[in-house]
Scaffold this motif. Structure first.
Motif, short mmCIF file in Angstrom:
data_model
loop_
_atom_site.label_atom_id
_atom_site.label_comp_id
_atom_site.label_asym_id
_atom_site.label_seq_id
_atom_site.Cartn_x
_atom_site.Cartn_y
_atom_site.Cartn_z
N LYS A 7 31.06 49.54 47.85
CA LYS A 7 30.30 48.71 49.07
C LYS A 7 29.16 47.98 48.43
CE LYS A 7 31.44 52.24 52.43
NZ LYS A 7 30.94 53.51 52.29
N ASN A 8 28.80 48.29 47.03
CA ASN A 8 27.68 47.50 46.56
C ASN A 8 28.06 46.65 45.38
OD1 ASN A 8 25.72 49.22 48.13
ND2 ASN A 8 25.82 50.65 46.71
N LEU A 9 29.49 46.31 45.43
CA LEU A 9 30.10 45.43 44.32
C LEU A 9 29.70 43.99 44.87
CD1 LEU A 9 33.45 47.19 43.43
CD2 LEU A 9 31.27 47.30 42.22
N LYS A 10 29.87 43.19 43.74
CA LYS A 10 29.64 41.60 44.10
C LYS A 10 30.64 40.90 43.18
CE LYS A 10 25.35 41.16 43.07
NZ LYS A 10 24.97 42.28 42.29
N PHE A 11 31.18 40.01 43.58
CA PHE A 11 32.03 39.11 42.84
C PHE A 11 31.59 38.82 41.48
CE2 PHE A 11 34.03 37.89 46.77
CZ PHE A 11 35.15 38.94 46.93
N GLY A 12 32.25 39.05 40.35
CA GLY A 12 31.63 38.48 39.02
C GLY A 12 31.05 39.59 38.28
N ASP A 13 30.62 40.82 38.96
CA ASP A 13 30.20 42.03 38.37
C ASP A 13 30.98 42.53 37.39
OD1 ASP A 13 27.92 42.15 40.15
OD2 ASP A 13 28.68 43.93 41.25
N GLY A 33 35.96 45.59 32.72
CA GLY A 33 36.47 44.56 33.50
C GLY A 33 35.72 43.74 34.33
N GLU A 34 36.21 42.85 35.20
CA GLU A 34 35.47 42.13 36.21
C GLU A 34 35.71 42.24 37.70
OE1 GLU A 34 34.31 37.45 36.79
OE2 GLU A 34 35.35 38.09 35.04
N ILE A 35 34.96 42.36 38.56
CA ILE A 35 35.19 42.27 40.12
C ILE A 35 35.60 40.70 40.55
CG2 ILE A 35 34.25 42.80 42.28
CD1 ILE A 35 34.90 45.12 40.43
N VAL A 36 36.68 40.57 40.93
CA VAL A 36 36.87 39.18 41.51
C VAL A 36 37.57 39.45 42.89
CG1 VAL A 36 37.66 38.74 39.09
CG2 VAL A 36 39.28 39.58 40.39
N PRO A 37 37.83 38.11 43.39
CA PRO A 37 38.43 38.31 44.73
C PRO A 37 39.86 38.62 44.65
CG PRO A 37 37.40 36.27 44.49
CD PRO A 37 37.35 36.79 43.21
N ASP A 41 43.59 38.54 49.83
CA ASP A 41 42.41 38.75 50.98
C ASP A 41 41.32 38.40 50.24
OD1 ASP A 41 40.50 39.16 52.53
OD2 ASP A 41 41.44 41.38 53.29
N PRO A 42 40.74 37.21 50.18
CA PRO A 42 39.69 36.58 49.40
C PRO A 42 38.12 37.48 49.86
CG PRO A 42 40.53 34.72 50.22
CD PRO A 42 41.42 36.25 50.88
N ASN A 43 38.33 37.96 51.09
CA ASN A 43 37.12 38.94 51.28
C ASN A 43 37.17 40.30 50.75
OD1 ASN A 43 36.06 36.93 53.10
ND2 ASN A 43 37.66 37.44 54.35
N GLN A 44 38.23 40.76 50.15
CA GLN A 44 38.32 41.90 49.66
C GLN A 44 38.16 42.04 48.04
OE1 GLN A 44 38.79 44.91 51.14
NE2 GLN A 44 38.31 43.78 52.88
N PHE A 45 37.91 42.96 47.20
CA PHE A 45 37.65 43.12 45.71
C PHE A 45 38.87 43.64 45.27
CE2 PHE A 45 33.22 44.20 47.29
CZ PHE A 45 32.69 43.08 46.74
#
Length: 82
Positions: A7-13, A33-37, A41-45
């Motif tokens: 829940k605390n992840l952000k895109f690009g992390d 690895g990198e967190i991406v959309p 579903d672009p609102n999900q990680f």
């Protein structure tokens, strides 16, 4: 284990995971690895790792640092640590 709360992840992390080699199940490595959309579903990680997108599952353990991932790996794999 100091895993990240999804829940605390952000895109690009940048995150670190314990990645099991699919060809040699007894071999695991710490990988960045990198967190991406998510592509559907672009609102999900999703996790971009080894040039592949992976859906993030509830039981996945993601770590903020390589040291935290290594510590979790050794805690889980050390049969003599009690």
């Amino acid at each position: 284990m100091d895993s990240l709360d999804p829940k605390n992840l952000k895109f690009g992390d940048e995150v670190f995971v314990i990645y099991r080699n699919p060809h040699v199940p007894s071999v695991s490595n710490i990988k960045a690895g990198e967190i991406v959309p998510h592509p559907k579903d672009p609102n999900q990680f999703a996790l971009f790792l080894n040039e592949t997108l992976h859906v993030i599952e509830d039981d996945d353990a993601l770590f903020a640092t390589q040291d935290a991932a290594e510590k979790a790996y050794f805690e889980a794999m050390d049969p003599y640590d009690s």
